[in-house]
Design a protein around this motif. Structure first.
Motif, short mmCIF file in Angstrom:
data_model
loop_
_atom_site.label_atom_id
_atom_site.label_comp_id
_atom_site.label_asym_id
_atom_site.label_seq_id
_atom_site.Cartn_x
_atom_site.Cartn_y
_atom_site.Cartn_z
N ARG A 83 47.41 74.44 10.45
CA ARG A 83 47.20 75.65 9.65
C ARG A 83 47.41 76.90 10.49
NH1 ARG A 83 44.83 73.96 4.78
NH2 ARG A 83 45.64 71.83 4.53
N PRO A 84 47.68 78.06 9.83
CA PRO A 84 47.99 79.29 10.56
C PRO A 84 46.85 79.79 11.42
CG PRO A 84 48.61 79.46 8.24
CD PRO A 84 47.79 78.22 8.37
N VAL A 85 47.20 80.64 12.37
CA VAL A 85 46.23 81.19 13.32
C VAL A 85 45.06 81.85 12.60
CG1 VAL A 85 45.89 82.98 15.07
CG2 VAL A 85 47.90 81.50 15.18
N GLU A 86 45.34 82.63 11.56
CA GLU A 86 44.26 83.36 10.88
C GLU A 86 43.27 82.41 10.22
OE1 GLU A 86 48.07 83.74 8.32
OE2 GLU A 86 47.49 83.82 10.46
N ASP A 87 43.76 81.29 9.70
CA ASP A 87 42.86 80.30 9.08
C ASP A 87 41.97 79.64 10.13
OD1 ASP A 87 44.20 80.96 6.81
OD2 ASP A 87 45.08 78.99 6.45
N VAL A 88 42.56 79.34 11.27
CA VAL A 88 41.79 78.69 12.34
C VAL A 88 40.75 79.66 12.89
CG1 VAL A 88 41.92 77.59 14.61
CG2 VAL A 88 43.73 77.19 12.92
N ARG A 89 41.15 80.91 13.09
CA ARG A 89 40.21 81.91 13.62
C ARG A 89 39.01 82.09 12.69
NH1 ARG A 89 43.63 85.60 14.82
NH2 ARG A 89 43.68 85.14 17.05
N ALA A 90 39.25 82.07 11.39
CA ALA A 90 38.17 82.24 10.42
C ALA A 90 37.22 81.05 10.42
CB ALA A 90 38.75 82.44 9.02
N ALA A 91 37.69 79.90 10.88
CA ALA A 91 36.87 78.69 10.85
C ALA A 91 36.21 78.37 12.19
CB ALA A 91 37.72 77.49 10.41
N LEU A 92 36.42 79.21 13.20
CA LEU A 92 35.91 78.90 14.54
C LEU A 92 34.39 78.78 14.58
CD1 LEU A 92 38.09 81.06 16.97
CD2 LEU A 92 38.03 78.56 16.78
N GLY A 93 33.70 79.60 13.81
CA GLY A 93 32.24 79.59 13.85
C GLY A 93 31.74 79.96 15.23
N ASP A 94 30.81 79.17 15.76
CA ASP A 94 30.22 79.47 17.08
C ASP A 94 30.86 78.63 18.18
OD1 ASP A 94 29.26 76.99 16.45
OD2 ASP A 94 27.16 77.43 16.94
N LEU A 95 32.08 78.17 17.95
CA LEU A 95 32.74 77.31 18.94
C LEU A 95 32.85 77.99 20.29
CD1 LEU A 95 33.99 74.43 18.85
CD2 LEU A 95 36.22 75.52 18.64
N ASP A 96 33.05 79.32 20.28
CA ASP A 96 33.19 80.04 21.55
C ASP A 96 31.99 80.94 21.83
OD1 ASP A 96 33.67 81.78 19.51
OD2 ASP A 96 35.44 82.71 20.41
N ALA A 97 30.81 80.57 21.30
CA ALA A 97 29.62 81.40 21.51
C ALA A 97 29.20 81.42 22.98
CB ALA A 97 28.48 80.89 20.63
N ASP A 98 29.41 80.35 23.70
CA ASP A 98 29.06 80.26 25.11
C ASP A 98 30.03 81.13 25.91
OD1 ASP A 98 28.72 79.51 27.80
OD2 ASP A 98 28.20 77.45 27.27
N PRO A 99 29.53 82.08 26.74
CA PRO A 99 30.42 82.97 27.49
C PRO A 99 31.28 82.23 28.52
CG PRO A 99 28.12 83.28 28.15
CD PRO A 99 28.10 82.43 26.92
N SER A 100 30.92 80.98 28.85
CA SER A 100 31.74 80.21 29.79
C SER A 100 32.96 79.59 29.11
CB SER A 100 30.91 79.11 30.45
OG SER A 100 30.58 78.09 29.51
N VAL A 101 33.04 79.73 27.79
CA VAL A 101 34.12 79.12 27.01
C VAL A 101 35.14 80.19 26.63
CG1 VAL A 101 34.72 77.89 24.88
CG2 VAL A 101 32.60 77.35 26.09
#
Length: 245
Positions: free
Chosen positions: A182-200
């Motif tokens: 799926r397109p970048v914008e769809d993936v970005r909208a579905a990220l949720g807290d996947l990158d909440a950790d500052p080490s990620v």
């Protein structure tokens, strides 16, 4: 039959497909070497083919050069990737036709640079080869986008869902690179807290075809802190969220 993913003699990844056709090699040969027939099933519109070794093939938006020619058995060409395909250089497309009873065995091979794209290429070529079979059988075929389910099946079959851990500086880097459908914008909208950790760190870019390329990295203090299974599951959850709609 699903493709297999191996390694070409030049070290690059290679997808290999087999298809049994009920027509002799001479008939199938025309379907893979004549521009007007190639256009019926090939993913890039063929304009002209100079059918000799070293001859140029003009496609819409790119060109190729014939590298092997042994009618009606072997046809191969090297496609020069257009500028927007920055992860590729000169892909190799190879057809072999072998008599098999009243028909023939087609072996189709695609050699490329971008290993994370293997499932995308695999699911796409599967559709194209189905269209080729329909074309030589004079049957109608509706070309649609490759299925998300088949793409994900090949992701797992080719072990493209596996991350890596490598030493970096005083610690270790966890890394996943995953082609999505799926397109970048769809993936970005579905990220949720996947990158909440500052080490990620998560980077999204245009990948192969119409889907996004996800690159996830995390720096950890020790190899024992690298939770590959946990990250793999979280990425699987993301894939399900993105493709659910």
């Amino acid at each position: 039959m699903d493709p297999t993913l191996g390694t070409h003699t030049d070290g690059r990844p290679a997808l290999r497909f087999e298809r049994r056709l009920k027509h002799p090699p001479e008939l199938v040969w025309r379907a893979i070497t004549e521009p007007e027939q190639l256009r019926a099933w090939y993913p890039i519109r063929a304009l002209t083919i100079d059918l000799r070794v070293g001859g140029r093939i003009e496609f819409e938006g790119m060109h190729a050069v014939v590298t092997q020619l042994d009618p009606p058995r072997v046809f191969a060409f090297s496609e020069h990737a257009p500028p927007e395909m920055q992860r590729e250089s000169d892909d190799l497309i190879h057809f072999t036709l072998t008599p098999d009873g009243d028909g023939c065995l087609l072996v189709f091979t695609h050699v490329f640079d971008d290993r994370p794209a293997a499932a995308s290429y695999g699911s796409g070529w599967n559709l194209c080869l189905n269209a080729l079979l329909a074309h030589v059988n004079s049957e109608e075929f509706r070309m649609e986008r490759p299925s998300d389910a088949h793409h994900e099946q090949l992701i797992h079959q080719f072990a493209l869902d596996q991350g890596s851990v490598t030493p970096v500086g005083d610690g270790y880097q966890v890394r996943f690179e995953r082609q999505l459908t799926r397109p970048v914008e769809d993936v970005r909208a579905a990220l949720g807290d996947l990158d909440a950790d500052p080490s990620v760190r998560i980077e999204l870019s245009q990948g192969t075809g119409h889907g996004a390329r996800l690159e996830l990295t995390q720096t950890v203090a020790s190899e024992a802190d690298a939770d590959l299974d946990g990250w793999r599951q979280r990425i699987e959850d993301l894939v399900r969220r993105v493709t659910a709609g």
